[in-house]
Design a protein around this motif. Structure first.
Motif, mmCIF file in Angstrom:
data_model
loop_
_atom_site.group_PDB
_atom_site.id
_atom_site.type_symbol
_atom_site.label_atom_id
_atom_site.label_comp_id
_atom_site.label_asym_id
_atom_site.label_seq_id
_atom_site.Cartn_x
_atom_site.Cartn_y
_atom_site.Cartn_z
ATOM 1 N N GLY A 38 -6.498 -6.604 40.108
ATOM 2 C CA GLY A 38 -5.667 -7.598 39.461
ATOM 3 C C GLY A 38 -6.081 -9.025 39.770
ATOM 4 N N CYS A 39 -7.221 -9.179 40.431
ATOM 5 C CA CYS A 39 -7.695 -10.504 40.827
ATOM 6 C C CYS A 39 -8.558 -11.135 39.739
ATOM 7 C CB CYS A 39 -8.532 -10.410 42.106
ATOM 8 S SG CYS A 39 -7.623 -9.875 43.565
ATOM 9 N N GLU A 40 -8.694 -12.436 39.815
ATOM 10 C CA GLU A 40 -9.651 -13.149 38.985
ATOM 11 C C GLU A 40 -11.058 -12.792 39.461
ATOM 12 O OE1 GLU A 40 -10.655 -17.798 37.701
ATOM 13 O OE2 GLU A 40 -9.163 -17.351 39.250
ATOM 14 N N GLY B 191 -13.014 -12.537 42.978
ATOM 15 C CA GLY B 191 -14.254 -11.777 43.023
ATOM 16 C C GLY B 191 -15.363 -12.450 42.244
ATOM 17 N N LEU B 192 -16.585 -12.051 42.552
ATOM 18 C CA LEU B 192 -17.766 -12.530 41.831
ATOM 19 C C LEU B 192 -18.781 -11.406 41.793
ATOM 20 C CD1 LEU B 192 -19.566 -15.933 42.218
ATOM 21 C CD2 LEU B 192 -20.891 -13.822 42.342
ATOM 22 N N ASP B 193 -19.334 -11.156 40.621
ATOM 23 C CA ASP B 193 -20.380 -10.153 40.486
ATOM 24 C C ASP B 193 -21.201 -10.451 39.238
ATOM 25 O OD1 ASP B 193 -20.532 -7.173 42.024
ATOM 26 O OD2 ASP B 193 -21.755 -7.404 40.227
ATOM 27 N N GLY B 194 -22.462 -10.024 39.238
ATOM 28 C CA GLY B 194 -23.332 -10.249 38.099
ATOM 29 C C GLY B 194 -23.414 -9.081 37.144
ATOM 30 N N VAL B 195 -22.784 -7.956 37.502
ATOM 31 C CA VAL B 195 -22.804 -6.759 36.659
ATOM 32 C C VAL B 195 -21.519 -6.729 35.835
ATOM 33 C CG1 VAL B 195 -22.882 -4.241 36.643
ATOM 34 C CG2 VAL B 195 -24.200 -5.517 38.352
ATOM 35 N N PRO B 196 -21.592 -6.831 34.514
ATOM 36 C CA PRO B 196 -20.376 -6.869 33.694
ATOM 37 C C PRO B 196 -19.439 -5.699 33.943
ATOM 38 C CG PRO B 196 -22.290 -7.482 32.374
ATOM 39 C CD PRO B 196 -22.820 -7.013 33.694
ATOM 40 N N ALA B 197 -20.000 -4.496 34.102
ATOM 41 C CA ALA B 197 -19.142 -3.325 34.322
ATOM 42 C C ALA B 197 -18.377 -3.440 35.630
ATOM 43 C CB ALA B 197 -19.989 -2.049 34.324
ATOM 44 N N CYS C 6 -17.436 -6.250 37.060
ATOM 45 C CA CYS C 6 -16.401 -7.264 36.864
ATOM 46 C C CYS C 6 -15.172 -6.652 36.204
ATOM 47 C CB CYS C 6 -16.948 -8.415 36.023
ATOM 48 S SG CYS C 6 -18.216 -9.406 36.849
ATOM 49 N N GLN C 7 -15.390 -5.824 35.201
ATOM 50 C CA GLN C 7 -14.270 -5.180 34.521
ATOM 51 C C GLN C 7 -13.518 -4.240 35.458
ATOM 52 O OE1 GLN C 7 -15.959 -3.315 31.056
ATOM 53 N NE2 GLN C 7 -16.618 -5.253 30.158
ATOM 54 N N MET C 8 -14.268 -3.442 36.220
ATOM 55 C CA MET C 8 -13.636 -2.530 37.173
ATOM 56 C C MET C 8 -12.812 -3.291 38.201
ATOM 57 S SD MET C 8 -16.681 0.126 38.145
ATOM 58 C CE MET C 8 -17.754 0.840 36.903
ATOM 59 N N ALA C 9 -13.388 -4.377 38.729
ATOM 60 C CA ALA C 9 -12.722 -5.130 39.788
ATOM 61 C C ALA C 9 -11.432 -5.769 39.297
ATOM 62 C CB ALA C 9 -13.672 -6.187 40.340
ATOM 63 N N ARG C 10 -11.466 -6.308 38.092
ATOM 64 C CA ARG C 10 -10.243 -6.898 37.536
ATOM 65 C C ARG C 10 -9.158 -5.834 37.379
ATOM 66 N NH1 ARG C 10 -14.207 -9.261 33.632
ATOM 67 N NH2 ARG C 10 -14.768 -11.325 34.470
ATOM 68 N N SER C 11 -9.563 -4.669 36.884
ATOM 69 C CA SER C 11 -8.599 -3.593 36.643
ATOM 70 C C SER C 11 -8.018 -3.057 37.949
ATOM 71 C CB SER C 11 -9.284 -2.471 35.865
ATOM 72 O OG SER C 11 -8.408 -1.383 35.673
ATOM 73 N N LEU C 12 -8.865 -2.857 38.947
ATOM 74 C CA LEU C 12 -8.406 -2.263 40.200
ATOM 75 C C LEU C 12 -7.553 -3.225 41.018
ATOM 76 C CD1 LEU C 12 -8.549 0.112 42.256
ATOM 77 C CD2 LEU C 12 -10.537 -1.061 43.257
#
Length: 225
Positions: free
Chosen positions: A99-101, A83-89, A91-97
């Motif tokens: 499990g991807c980098e 994944g790639l995103d410019g919003v820190p929140a 990025c955190q959500m995406a990693r948690s949901l």
């Protein structure tokens, strides 16, 4: 005001990311069940059809992945998603949901590894870039694709016109930048960036054209470049 200079482009992306960031949790919840299966299928079809040397699992980059909804889908399909995103929140959500980098990057300042991905999924995000920043962003996306790789983009469009500038944000204190291009301008922009058009359609499906605010396009990086 149209953002053209480097400082104006930075402000446009900074403000837009802030606009999403202040409502990140609500935005994620509201979009979690949004059906983009048509778009995912449009990306995957040319990648998997008739390509003996390109088999699952494929390497997929989800640009502006938000909470990770589509990262999870790609992973469940058996692919290797980043994944790639410019919003820190986000990025955190995406990693948690998922499990991807997930990489935290601004669309106007992408730094992507060359020939890293088979497919790139840019769903409902590139229209936030000023038109002056599009060539550099598209060049980075093309660079990140392996030869013969596929780019999917869904953009809010201008219904036959090119419209660009600031719009009201998601709160009274924020604002957002949008670049709504006509189909003709968008196709010309991507073609100049070195992509070959494979498919295009308007969304959501089954609606009259006046009620289809999104233009989806599917592109290939030529195998010989």
């Amino acid at each position: 005001m149209v953002a053209q200079s480097a400082s104006e482009i930075r402000e446009a992306t900074r403000a837009t990311l802030l606009d999403y960031g202040v409502v990140a949790e609500g935005y994620a919840a509201g979009n979690m069940n949004h059906d983009v299966s048509q778009n995912i299928a449009a990306l995957m079809a040319p990648l998997l059809a008739g390509t003996a040397d390109r088999k699952a699992p494929l390497d997929i980059l989800d640009v502006c992945c938000a909470s990770g909804r589509d990262l999870l889908t790609f992973t469940q399909m058996g692919h290797k998603a980043v994944g790639l995103d410019g919003v820190p929140a986000f990025c955190q959500m995406a990693r948690s949901l998922s499990g991807c980098e997930v990489w935290e990057q601004d669309l106007s300042a992408l730094e992507l590894p060359p020939e890293r991905f088979d497919g790139i999924f840019a769903n409902a995000c590139l229209f936030h870039l000023p038109s002056a920043a599009l060539p550099a962003a598209l060049a980075q996306l093309r660079l990140a694709l392996r030869p013969g790789g596929v780019l999917f983009v869904s953009n809010a469009h201008g219904f036959g016109e090119d419209k660009e500038g600031w719009t009201c944000g998601r709160t009274e204190q924020t604002r957002s930048y949008v670049c709504w291009l006509s189909e003709e301008t968008w196709v010309a922009t991507c073609t100049r960036a070195g992509f070959q058009l494979l498919d295009s359609y308007y969304r959501p499906p089954g609606k009259p054209r006046a009620q289809q605010p999104f233009l989806a396009t599917v592109w290939r990086r030529p195998a010989t470049s």
